[in-house]
Design an enzyme around this catalytic site. Structure first.
Site: not given
Length: 339
Positions: A14, A16, A18, A38, A54, A111, A196, A249, A253, A287
């Site tokens: 859950a 941002t 998701g 949670r 989020y 990713k 990316k 993408d 990004t 990431e």
């Protein structure tokens, strides 16, 4: 009706993206259950129609339910969306594996390339869930979560080796603001998504150092070139890198202030340490900081030159100053562009 038709979806994670993708699925007409780690997050979604942690200012549709019970979320799901960071996917999925519906399509939103194994996320999913690769799909493209949550028009790529599954998932997430295209090139789509983030870190560093549009264009273009080189040796379709999951993408990004990786890179370029930049990000995962390690190792294993990835790795993990690192990059040996 397709045997892979998607009506009920479990979204596990859950954060941002998701939460945003769960909203997309609900807006497209699916019966969606969002799993949150949670209970307080799940309770807020159910009672207030918002994810207070989020996406506190985005109203979620009534058809989206939330729970902190993974078994409840997964029960009867036609598709299971895995919305957790790439480096924690294996551990999380191992806990969920006994609960997975036997015929569900497993969809990765992560990713990256796993640090310990150098496997793509679809490979991790197939291994841990003990399913055929044909049951695994990935969603990628210029999908900045905030803009999607605000229903700004965008497109994405749904990739799966089984075209029929890709089409079924395409129908399940098609809305007036979210347009999915299908692709069967999992290798290319996933490599583009992982690389990316690293290139966005480089662009952020350059921005933090005060460089302008020419430098950004150079980094984006040469970043795409090194992504394509790695893709070529791993069997990707080169046309994937010119599409939404590739160039689309990459541009989003690298250019947007909404990009966590670009913003993180900016902080490094301005002289912050890795720990300072992480603290400023309030726990949000950039990431590319981890993916640069696995991608660099993957490139070395296959004899592929990825100079941007190497520079990002050295800045993030060897403490190299971004300023001199950028100078060394621009001072590389002169050679033809297509090499």
């Amino acid at each position: 009706m397709s045997e892979h038709a998607v009506h009920r979806v479990a979204v596990l994670g859950a954060g941002t993206w998701g939460t945003t993708f769960a909203k997309v699925l609900a807006d497209a007409g699916c019966d969606v259950t969002l799993w949150a780690r949670r209970a307080a997050v799940a309770d807020a979604v159910n009672a207030k129609r918002i994810n207070t942690e989020y996406l506190p200012d985005v109203e979620l549709p009534p058809s989206l339910r939330a729970t902190d019970d993974a078994a409840e979320a997964l029960h009867g799901a036609d598709a299971v969306v895995l919305a957790v960071p790439s480096q924690s996917l294996r551990e999380n999925l191992a806990g969920w594996q006994p609960l997975l519906p036997p015929a569900a399509t497993l969809v990765s939103l992560a990713k990256g390339v796993e640090l310990s194994t150098l496997k793509r996320m679809s490979e991790v999913v197939a291994e841990v869930a003990d399913v055929a690769m044909s049951r695994v799909a990935v969603v990628s493209g210029p999908n900045l979560a905030r803009e999607v949550a605000e229903e700004q028009p965008t497109a994405t790529v749904v990739a799966c080796g089984d075209h029929d599954r890709a089409v079924a998932l395409q129908h399940a997430c098609s809305t007036g603001y979210f347009r999915p295209y299908t692709n069967t090139d999992l290798v290319g789509v996933e490599l583009a998504g992982a690389c990316k983030n690293v290139i966005a870190l480089a662009c952020g560093m350059a921005s933090g150092l005060g460089y302008g549009s020419n430098t950004m264009s150079t980094l984006i273009t040469r970043g795409l070139a090194e992504t394509g080189r790695l893709g070529a040796v791993l069997g990707a379709d080169p046309m994937t890198f010119a599409g939404l999951a590739g160039l689309g993408d990459l541009v989003a990004t690298c250019a947007s202030p909404l990009s966590r990786n670009r913003t993180f890179g900016q902080r490094l370029g301005r002289g912050e340490s890795l720990s300072q930049a992480q603290e400023a990000a309030h726990g949000q995962v950039a990431e590319g900081v981890k993916s640069c390690s696995s991608l660099r190792e993957l490139a070395e294993r296959h004899g592929v030159e990825m100079p941007l990835t190497d520079v990002v790795y050295r800045v993030c993990h060897e403490g190299v100053d971004p300023g001199p690192a950028a100078g060394r990059l621009l001072g590389r040996e002169r050679k033809p562009e297509r090499s």
